[in-house]
Motif scaffolding. Structure first.
Motif, PDB file in Angstrom:
ATOM      1  N   ILE A 132      18.930  68.917  60.057  1.00 35.22           N
ATOM      2  CA  ILE A 132      18.474  68.826  58.553  1.00 35.22           C
ATOM      3  C   ILE A 132      18.594  69.456  57.756  1.00 35.22           C
ATOM      4  O   ILE A 132      19.423  70.845  57.638  1.00 35.22           O
ATOM      5  N   VAL A 133      18.424  68.852  56.845  1.00 34.55           N
ATOM      6  CA  VAL A 133      18.842  70.022  55.604  1.00 34.55           C
ATOM      7  C   VAL A 133      18.044  70.497  54.693  1.00 34.55           C
ATOM      8  O   VAL A 133      16.912  70.309  54.668  1.00 34.55           O
ATOM      9  N   CYS A 336      13.131  54.159  59.429  1.00 35.92           N
ATOM     10  CA  CYS A 336      11.647  54.869  59.540  1.00 35.92           C
ATOM     11  C   CYS A 336      11.078  54.009  58.673  1.00 35.92           C
ATOM     12  O   CYS A 336      10.914  54.045  57.252  1.00 35.92           O
ATOM     13  N   SER A 337      10.390  53.104  59.269  1.00 35.54           N
ATOM     14  CA  SER A 337       8.519  52.106  58.063  1.00 35.54           C
ATOM     15  C   SER A 337       8.369  52.849  57.015  1.00 35.54           C
ATOM     16  O   SER A 337       7.944  54.583  57.565  1.00 35.54           O
ATOM     17  N   ASP A 341       7.735  56.844  51.365  1.00 33.99           N
ATOM     18  CA  ASP A 341       6.146  56.851  51.384  1.00 33.99           C
ATOM     19  C   ASP A 341       5.988  58.929  52.405  1.00 33.99           C
ATOM     20  O   ASP A 341       5.147  59.369  51.903  1.00 33.99           O
ATOM     21  N   ALA A 342       7.215  59.197  52.203  1.00 32.51           N
ATOM     22  CA  ALA A 342       7.447  60.411  53.153  1.00 32.51           C
ATOM     23  C   ALA A 342       6.977  60.986  52.683  1.00 32.51           C
ATOM     24  O   ALA A 342       7.165  61.411  51.359  1.00 32.51           O
ATOM     25  N   VAL A 343       6.153  62.566  53.157  1.00 31.24           N
ATOM     26  CA  VAL A 343       5.646  63.453  52.041  1.00 31.24           C
ATOM     27  C   VAL A 343       6.184  64.540  52.528  1.00 31.24           C
ATOM     28  O   VAL A 343       7.028  65.369  52.575  1.00 31.24           O
ATOM     29  N   VAL A 348      11.719  63.005  57.609  1.00 31.28           N
ATOM     30  CA  VAL A 348      12.312  62.032  57.877  1.00 31.28           C
ATOM     31  C   VAL A 348      13.662  61.465  57.350  1.00 31.28           C
ATOM     32  O   VAL A 348      14.028  60.745  58.084  1.00 31.28           O
ATOM     33  N   ALA A 349      14.477  62.072  57.246  1.00 27.31           N
ATOM     34  CA  ALA A 349      15.502  61.963  56.611  1.00 27.31           C
ATOM     35  C   ALA A 349      16.320  62.880  57.526  1.00 27.31           C
ATOM     36  O   ALA A 349      17.165  61.574  57.904  1.00 27.31           O
TER      37      ALA A 349
END
Length: 366
Positions: A132-133, A336-337, A341-343, A348-349
């Motif tokens: 993860i970044v 990822c659908s 819109d991800a918070v 998610v990345a």
């Protein structure tokens, strides 16, 4: 000084502002992948953050249903939309807030990996969450704990990678019928293999395959995109849209796309949305989500536009098959659908990078 977030469920009846002391953030958090959490939510990994004891929470202000998963944990979910929002730990009377409905998590939650990986049998989503970044822009590895992630919890050893269902476990599975149920057992059903009837459903392409923000979802040739691997499996994918996050309570919702004709009640009759303890919530016009009114598990998503095709929560599927249920499901690795819109953008990345790498590795293996 404090940092504030607001947690709001899908229907809006739960709306809570929480303050975290600035010297306490970011807060480390690993996703819990245990079978109990998966079946009580329908999710592939859950996360809660402890609320400061200085902040009082009055649950009587909200329309919540309580459900005890153990004698020390009481979960609370919205009685209207099913969103899991809180957990109370009896040992120290602490409150823990589900992170999916938050308005922001970046800089507040530090995603460190996955715990209870051993309980998945096949690694679950942990095999996609490799690095993860961080806020400093540098990549760091995400850890995989066999069980708990505290007090020096044991990591998954290199010689037991836990990334596929072990051969010795496969004899426990049923090749013709896939059982599913919520945690309390109030909703039980099963899924059958694709057949000729499975091809008769009609549906536009999902955002999972065709991003709606840049492409048309039209499917003029009626491609049966939900059938995979020579029509022997079903497509599955992950979603992080606002509606899924706010009605489940967690960042990532896993869906399997199953024709309604392949979903049956335990007695063999066609699936009925009034089955057992199931409750429906219309999250948008002509779009419904089903959840268990006793334990709060997310069960189905369906809509008027494609009535013969259901989204089924993967977390409810028979844990003996492994958390990814690969003997029945083929996972979409392209995206990822509704990732835009991800918070929890860093999480998610990381998921999308892991999915794409996994897909490329499997393609190379042939």
């Amino acid at each position: 000084m404090t940092t504030s977030i607001t947690s709001t469920c899908g229907c809006g009846s739960f709306n809570l502002k929480v303050d975290f002391p600035n010297d306490s953030v970011p807060l480390d958090r690993g996703l819990c992948l245990c079978s109990s959490c998966r079946r009580v939510t329908g999710s592939c990994g859950v996360s809660y953050i402890i609320v400061s004891s200085n902040q009082a929470i009055d649950i009587t202000k909200f329309k919540l249903t309580s459900y005890e998963t153990t004698d020390r944990l009481t979960r609370y979910f919205c009685s209207t939309c099913g969103a899991h929002v809180l957990v109370k730990v009896s040992r120290n009377q602490s409150w823990h807030l589900a992170t999916g409905p938050w308005d922001r998590t970046e800089g507040i939650v530090n995603w460190i990996g996955s715990k209870w990986v051993d309980n998945t049998l096949d690694g679950g989503v942990s095999i996609w969450l490799k690095e993860i970044v961080g806020p400093d822009g540098k990549k760091k590895p995400m850890q995989r704990w066999l069980l708990q992630d505290w007090n020096g919890g044991e990591l998954v050893p290199d010689h037991i990678p836990l990334n596929t269902l072990p051969e010795e476990k496969k004899f426990l599975t049923n090749p013709r019928k896939l059982e599913a149920q919520c945690h309390c057992g109030g909703v039980k059903f099963y899924i059958t293999r694709p057949n000729e009837e499975s091809k008769k459903a009609k549906s536009p392409f999902p955002d999972l395959m065709v991003p709606y923000h840049s492409h048309s979802p039209e499917n003029p040739n009626n491609e049966t995109w939900w059938l995979r691997d020579n029509d022997t499996k079903y497509l599955a994918g992950t979603c992080t849209c606002r509606s899924c996050r706010a009605t489940s309570g967690f960042e990532i919702q896993p869906w399997a796309f199953i024709p309604k004709c392949n979903v049956f009640q335990k007695d063999g009759s066609p699936i009925d949305f009034n089955l057992g303890t199931m409750k429906s919530y219309e999250s948008s016009k002509d779009i419904w989500r089903e959840f268990c009114r006793v334990c709060g598990a997310t069960i189905f998503w369906h809509c008027k536009e494609r009535p013969e095709l259901l989204d089924v929560s993967v977390g409810l599927l028979d844990p003996k098959e492994g958390a990814r249920v690969e003997s029945w499901l083929d996972w979409w690795t392209g995206r990822c659908s509704f990732s835009e819109d991800a918070v929890s953008t860093s999480l998610v990345a990381a998921l999308e990078r892991g999915l794409k790498q996994w897909g490329e590795e499997r393609a190379a293996e042939g």
